[in-house]
Design an enzyme around this catalytic site. Structure first.
Site, mmCIF file in Angstrom:
data_model
loop_
_atom_site.group_PDB
_atom_site.id
_atom_site.type_symbol
_atom_site.label_atom_id
_atom_site.label_comp_id
_atom_site.label_asym_id
_atom_site.label_seq_id
_atom_site.Cartn_x
_atom_site.Cartn_y
_atom_site.Cartn_z
ATOM 1 N N SER A 50 0.812 -1.214 0.000
ATOM 2 C CA SER A 50 0.000 0.000 0.000
ATOM 3 C C SER A 50 0.842 1.260 0.000
ATOM 4 C CB SER A 50 -0.954 0.013 1.203
ATOM 5 O OG SER A 50 -0.223 0.024 2.420
ATOM 6 N N SER A 51 2.098 1.166 0.444
ATOM 7 C CA SER A 51 2.965 2.347 0.520
ATOM 8 C C SER A 51 4.415 1.897 0.652
ATOM 9 C CB SER A 51 2.579 3.226 1.725
ATOM 10 O OG SER A 51 2.759 2.506 2.947
ATOM 11 N N GLY A 52 5.323 2.876 0.680
ATOM 12 C CA GLY A 52 6.728 2.619 0.987
ATOM 13 C C GLY A 52 7.427 1.697 0.025
ATOM 14 N N ASP A 102 -4.153 -9.787 4.858
ATOM 15 C CA ASP A 102 -3.788 -9.243 6.159
ATOM 16 C C ASP A 102 -2.871 -10.261 6.815
ATOM 17 O OD1 ASP A 102 -3.547 -8.394 8.769
ATOM 18 O OD2 ASP A 102 -5.696 -8.073 9.101
ATOM 19 N N ALA A 196 13.618 -6.259 18.398
ATOM 20 C CA ALA A 196 13.363 -7.659 18.747
ATOM 21 C C ALA A 196 12.690 -8.388 17.595
ATOM 22 C CB ALA A 196 12.496 -7.740 20.000
ATOM 23 N N LYS A 198 12.889 -7.709 14.375
ATOM 24 C CA LYS A 198 13.788 -7.898 13.248
ATOM 25 C C LYS A 198 14.882 -8.917 13.565
ATOM 26 C CE LYS A 198 11.696 -5.193 10.392
ATOM 27 N NZ LYS A 198 10.997 -5.765 9.223
#
Length: 335
Positions: A50-52, A102, A196, A198
């Site tokens: 949705s972004s980034g 999701d 934590a 990651k």
């Protein structure tokens, strides 16, 4: 919890060599021929588009000739405009399909992957990109807020692993790219939950790489190493504000103890406008297009790369030494 945010054996020098971010553009220029030769274009499923980085990767892969399954949650809700924007690119001739997933829901992941398989017939590359940052001092974070980092960033990846791997195994080959962070190696105060998550997802991805090697499936980790302006930081500030609102009176008084920490955290959560997130998405596309068996186990991109690379090299050496003594070492490298 209404306000809680949702969503081998030594592989040789080629698997330990870290791709330089500056080489991404050159590698991108070779992708059409690498993915051509009359073969069907690869099917790439990406979470969190949705972004980034995810949004950029969806378009980037499609423009390089891949068939993209771009997934996000709430495609008819808060992400409707993002879904429509990507769908418009698909209507303009790029091979992009929008599928709702999701990553916090087992049922949603199963249904989304099933839809992708029904439509595309295969999944060659999975890019686990969906993630969040819920900041704050460890002492003051209610467990559900701390755990929301883990549930999205680690739990979401695990759900996708479990759903996609059987299909890749049936195909006889596949590639999984796990998005992580420099903070999967280095620890930043006030980001304990995120760090934590990651650290956890990198450990899981490393173990997975060994476990699925005999099925001819590769796993690579990407570590953006900089405050890229992706929108993640603004969402992190909102999560922080929601968490503060949820604190009881006793906990809120403790905020005074962390006043300077909070000030530094909010300052450091500002994105760096000089960084271009497209260099990360381009590097991921180039990584996916590399010849099977030559991808680095880790790819670090960004201004803090020089600090993270030595840690990765030491980790890889430790792993190589340990795995060389493993009783099933012959199973731990893709054929």
């Amino acid at each position: 919890m209404e306000n809680v945010p949702e969503n081998g054996a030594d592989r040789g020098a080629t698997r330990r060599t870290v791709l330089r971010a500056g080489a991404a553009a050159g590698l991108l220029s070779m992708i059409p021929s690498a993915w051509g030769q009359g073969a069907a274009p690869p099917v790439v499923l990406i979470t969190g588009t949705s972004s980034g980085f995810g949004r950029l990767m969806a378009e980037g892969f499609a423009r390089q000739g891949a068939r993209v399954v771009a997934t996000m949650r709430e495609t008819r809700g808060k992400n409707a405009s993002a879904a429509a924007e990507l769908a418009a690119l698909g209507s303009s001739g790029l091979a992009i399909e929008i599928v709702e997933i999701d990553v916090l829901s087992d049922d949603s992941v199963a249904a989304g992957v099933a839809r992708a398989m029904d439509s595309a017939g295969r999944i060659d590359v999975l890019v686990n990109n969906a993630g969040i940052v819920v900041p704050g001092p460890v002492e003051l974070q209610p467990p559900r807020y701390f755990a929301s980092n883990l549930e999205t960033n680690m739990g979401g990846a695990l759900r996708m692993f479990r759903a996609v791997l059987p299909h890749m195994r049936d195909q006889g080959r596949g590639t999984i790219i796990q998005m992580s962070s420099a903070l999967g190696r280095a620890i930043d105060p006030m980001l304990g939950g995120y760090c934590a998550s990651k650290l956890a997802v990198e450990a899981a991805a490393d173990a997975l790489a060994y476990e699925v090697a005999a099925s001819n499936i590769e796993v690579a980790i990407v570590q953006p190493a900089g405050a890229y302006p992706t929108g993640l930081q603004a969402k992190a500030v909102r999560y922080w504000e929601e968490m503060v609102t949820a604190l009881d009176a006793t906990e809120r008084r403790k905020l005074d103890i962390y006043a300077r920490h909070v000030e530094a955290m909010l300052t450091d959560l500002a994105p760096d406008p000089e960084l271009d997130p497209k260099e990360v998405s381009d590097a991921v596309v180039a990584l996916a297009a590399m010849e099977f068996g030559t991808r680095p186990a880790r790819l670090t991109v960004g201004p803090y790369k020089d600090g993270i690379d030595p840690v990765n090299v030491a980790h890889d050496q430790l792993q190589s030494d340990m795995i060389s003594h493993n009783r099933i070492a012959d199973l731990l490298t893709p054929r």
